[in-house]
Design a protein around this motif. Structure first.
Motif, PDB file in Angstrom:
ATOM      1  N   VAL A 275       6.652   6.689   4.431  1.00  0.00           N
ATOM      2  CA  VAL A 275       7.281   5.847   5.444  1.00  0.00           C
ATOM      3  C   VAL A 275       6.967   6.401   6.830  1.00  0.00           C
ATOM      4  O   VAL A 275       7.274   7.560   7.130  1.00  0.00           O
ATOM      5  CB  VAL A 275       8.809   5.781   5.237  1.00  0.00           C
ATOM      6  N   VAL A 276       6.341   5.579   7.665  1.00  0.00           N
ATOM      7  CA  VAL A 276       5.946   5.989   9.009  1.00  0.00           C
ATOM      8  C   VAL A 276       6.692   5.143  10.035  1.00  0.00           C
ATOM      9  O   VAL A 276       6.599   3.913  10.018  1.00  0.00           O
ATOM     10  CB  VAL A 276       4.423   5.814   9.215  1.00  0.00           C
ATOM     11  N   ASN A 277       7.435   5.817  10.898  1.00  0.00           N
ATOM     12  CA  ASN A 277       8.213   5.118  11.921  1.00  0.00           C
ATOM     13  C   ASN A 277       7.361   4.924  13.177  1.00  0.00           C
ATOM     14  O   ASN A 277       6.989   5.885  13.846  1.00  0.00           O
ATOM     15  CB  ASN A 277       9.477   5.915  12.254  1.00  0.00           C
TER      16      ASN A 277
ATOM     17  N   LEU B  83      13.360   1.620  -1.734  1.00  0.00           N
ATOM     18  CA  LEU B  83      12.327   2.239  -2.568  1.00  0.00           C
ATOM     19  C   LEU B  83      12.926   2.806  -3.856  1.00  0.00           C
ATOM     20  O   LEU B  83      12.318   2.730  -4.924  1.00  0.00           O
ATOM     21  CB  LEU B  83      11.615   3.337  -1.786  1.00  0.00           C
ATOM     22  N   ALA B  84      14.127   3.372  -3.751  1.00  0.00           N
ATOM     23  CA  ALA B  84      14.794   3.897  -4.948  1.00  0.00           C
ATOM     24  C   ALA B  84      15.114   2.759  -5.921  1.00  0.00           C
ATOM     25  O   ALA B  84      14.968   2.906  -7.143  1.00  0.00           O
ATOM     26  CB  ALA B  84      16.067   4.640  -4.556  1.00  0.00           C
ATOM     27  N   ALA B  85      15.532   1.606  -5.379  1.00  0.00           N
ATOM     28  CA  ALA B  85      15.906   0.470  -6.223  1.00  0.00           C
ATOM     29  C   ALA B  85      14.699  -0.132  -6.935  1.00  0.00           C
ATOM     30  O   ALA B  85      14.815  -0.646  -8.051  1.00  0.00           O
ATOM     31  CB  ALA B  85      16.601  -0.598  -5.383  1.00  0.00           C
TER      32      ALA B  85
ATOM     33  N   GLY C 141       0.817  -1.209   0.000  1.00  0.00           N
ATOM     34  CA  GLY C 141       0.000   0.000   0.000  1.00  0.00           C
ATOM     35  C   GLY C 141       0.846   1.252   0.000  1.00  0.00           C
ATOM     36  O   GLY C 141       2.087   1.175   0.040  1.00  0.00           O
ATOM     37  N   PRO C 142       0.204   2.403  -0.044  1.00  0.00           N
ATOM     38  CA  PRO C 142       0.935   3.670  -0.134  1.00  0.00           C
ATOM     39  C   PRO C 142       1.652   4.074   1.149  1.00  0.00           C
ATOM     40  O   PRO C 142       2.555   4.908   1.126  1.00  0.00           O
ATOM     41  CB  PRO C 142      -0.159   4.684  -0.486  1.00  0.00           C
TER      42      PRO C 142
END
Length: 327
Positions: free
Chosen positions: A236-238, A227-229, A172-173
């Protein structure tokens, strides 16, 4: 006759790479595993008959003795992440390691290599971390001439690290993570295997070596790298550790009640690992002392994370096609 090495856990993520290394150097390789029929693929790592999977349960002393017979070197790569049937951290990490060390001394095995992990601590509340520490202590007590390797989190084809983050990105997003500020030093499984093979050939001084890659990254930076790869954007939620512990407890109960059908995405011991930095300690022996220059994750991520991209292996082709001009 060529020398013989017994690799306990030789079909696992690290063990199979150690087997490749030793076979390429002309050694006969005995892959000691609980299910040899599931490790037949290792036979392709060498010439006919050079690599042989054998039945061995590290918890059973007689089994270990048989697997180690006539060996010139042994490498212990056995690892578990939780209880597996009758196997647990105590009888695998501690008692199993003790079996290997004691019997190797008794049987005159020249070299012992034991794989542990950075950050092990016998006083830790985590059974995993404490078990690893007690296991390497048992090995060094019985075999002070052993080489103990403490790798940071390992990456490579089939890893449970970058692959896991990449799989999470497909859900998901929003991408929840835990321990976003925790520092890691991801290390190539091939570099660790190289270190183990060198040690098995007595090319390393006895002692403890902490093995980390060239980059120190936070968990959040690792996720960004992933994510870049895979060419994806996610929020992104910590999550705070206290929330993660509650969630882990709920999933743990669900997993127990369903007989393992419901999986716990992050168990108590994994949370403990994420709560502390996993980097090479200052002054510790490292790759530099082994004459090995480790590679960075970004050098190889494209080789195995491409399947998580929107267009898979064709992602690069599609992006290149966008730059073409119509004639």
């Amino acid at each position: 006759m060529a020398k013989l090495v017994t690799i306990f856990g030789g079909s696992g993520f690290l063990g199979r790479q150690v087997a490749r290394q030793m076979a390429s150097r002309g050694w006969r390789v005995r892959v000691a595993v609980r299910r040899p029929d599931e490790a037949l693929f290792t036979r392709t790592y060498g010439a006919v008959g050079q690599v042989v999977p054998v039945l061995c349960n590290i918890r059973d002393e007689a089994s270990v003795r048989l697997a180690m017979s006539d060996a010139d070197a042994v490498v212990n790569c056995v690892n578990i992440h939780g209880r597996e049937g009758k196997s647990n951290f105590q009888n695998v990490f501690v008692e199993g390691a003790e079996h290997i060390a004691r019997l190797s001394k008794e049987m005159g095995v020249a070299q012992v290599v034991h794989v542990s992990g950075i950050g092990v601590d016998a006083s830790s509340d985590s059974e995993y971390i404490a078990g690893k520490a007690k296991g390497e202590a048992a090995v060094l007590e019985l075999r002070p001439d052993a080489v103990v390797l403490r790798p940071s989190v390992m990456f490579g084809i089939g890893d449970q690290f970058y692959n896991r983050f990449a799989a999470m990105a497909l859900l998901g997003p929003v991408m929840p993570i835990v321990g976003g500020k925790t520092k890691l030093q991801p290390v190539s499984v091939n570099d660790v295997a190289l270190a183990a093979a060198n040690a098995a050939e007595c090319k390393a001084e006895p002692g403890i070596y902490e093995l980390g890659g060239p980059d120190v990254l936070t968990v959040r930076e690792v996720v960004a790298q992933t994510l870049a790869a895979i060419v994806r954007r996610r929020l992104v939620v910590n999550l705070p550790f206290w929330i993660a512990r509650i969630g882990s407890g709920v999933f743990g109960v669900a997993s127990m009640l369903t007989g393992g059908i419901v999986k716990n995405p992050l168990n108590r011991d994994q949370l403990a690992l994420l709560s502390q930095d996993n980097v090479v300690a200052e002054g510790a022996k490292s790759f530099a002392d082994l004459g090995i220059e480790p590679i960075a994750a970004e050098m190889v991520l494209d080789e195995y994370l491409w399947r998580f991209r929107p267009s898979g292996q064709y992602e690069e082709i599609k992006r290149s096609a966008k730059n073409l001009r119509a004639l």
